[in-house]
Design an enzyme around this catalytic site. Structure first.
Site, mmCIF file in Angstrom:
data_model
loop_
_atom_site.group_PDB
_atom_site.id
_atom_site.type_symbol
_atom_site.label_atom_id
_atom_site.label_comp_id
_atom_site.label_asym_id
_atom_site.label_seq_id
_atom_site.Cartn_x
_atom_site.Cartn_y
_atom_site.Cartn_z
ATOM 1 N N ILE A 61 -50.021 -21.886 -7.532
ATOM 2 C CA ILE A 61 -49.248 -23.115 -7.405
ATOM 3 C C ILE A 61 -49.079 -23.695 -8.793
ATOM 4 C CG2 ILE A 61 -49.235 -25.453 -6.465
ATOM 5 C CD1 ILE A 61 -50.805 -24.323 -4.063
ATOM 6 N N ASN B 49 -38.042 -19.194 -6.166
ATOM 7 C CA ASN B 49 -39.144 -18.476 -5.541
ATOM 8 C C ASN B 49 -38.591 -17.608 -4.418
ATOM 9 O OD1 ASN B 49 -41.901 -17.824 -4.878
ATOM 10 N ND2 ASN B 49 -41.740 -19.237 -3.151
ATOM 11 N N GLU C 164 -43.030 -29.802 -3.917
ATOM 12 C CA GLU C 164 -43.516 -29.566 -2.565
ATOM 13 C C GLU C 164 -43.621 -28.063 -2.331
ATOM 14 O OE1 GLU C 164 -42.127 -30.011 2.077
ATOM 15 O OE2 GLU C 164 -40.979 -31.033 0.533
ATOM 16 N N HIS D 158 -39.789 -16.319 -0.966
ATOM 17 C CA HIS D 158 -40.850 -16.598 0.008
ATOM 18 C C HIS D 158 -40.635 -15.761 1.261
ATOM 19 C CE1 HIS D 158 -44.033 -18.774 1.984
ATOM 20 N NE2 HIS D 158 -43.252 -18.881 3.037
#
Length: 168
Positions: free
Chosen positions: A90, A105, A141, A107
């Site tokens: 993170i 990113n 977030e 994911h």
């Protein structure tokens, strides 16, 4: 000029780098960085002639000091956009803010569903019929930034985490 951050085998990095080299993606991979010096993806990138750099977390590192070293490694290779392709750390809000709108990113879920880890297991446990991957902008977030694109695959009877992960 892309900086690609990985933590493991680098399968997504490899697919992207090969497409960049073939001209199918209009970008150059400036460097592949990893928080794990032993990550197999570093050798895979080197085999393609791509610069690599390990930026492991030192015992006395805070998230800020580690991210400052990561940023310095990316900048020293001229990366102006960063892609997290299986990067398992993170990032600090300072790092995210610095690369705002230039930090993506990959994911392994259809966000906003199944943020975080163990997405394949969660999809199977929920008996969902579809799964996939999301490329999204990184914000402070976790897995919460706006999606750029998604790819959907079916969940097939008899799938386990491995078969589903391979399909995704």
């Amino acid at each position: 000029r892309l900086g690609i951050a990985i933590s493991g085998a680098g399968s997504n990095m490899l697919a992207i780098a090969e497409r960049c080299l073939a001209g199918r993606i209009r970008a150059d991979v400036a460097v592949v960085v990893s928080d794990r010096p032993e990550a197999p993806g570093l050798a895979r990138a080197q085999a393609l002639g791509i610069a690599t750099c390990a930026v492991p977390r030192n015992p006395d590192d805070t998230r800020l000091t580690h991210d400052a070293r990561l940023r310095a490694a990316l900048e020293s290779h001229g990366a102006d956009c960063v892609l997290l392709a299986g990067y398992m750390r993170i990032l600090s809000s300072e790092f995210v803010h610095h690369y705002a709108d230039r930090l993506l990113n990959i994911h392994p879920s259809l966000l906003p569903a199944h943020k975080g880890l163990h997405t394949h297991r969660a999809v199977l446990a929920a008996r969902e019929t579809r799964h996939g991957a999301t490329v999204h902008y990184v914000t402070s977030e976790l897995d919460g930034g706006p999606a750029v694109l998604q790819s959907v695959v079916p969940v097939i009877d008899g799938d386990d985490e491995t078969t589903l992960a391979n399909r995704v």
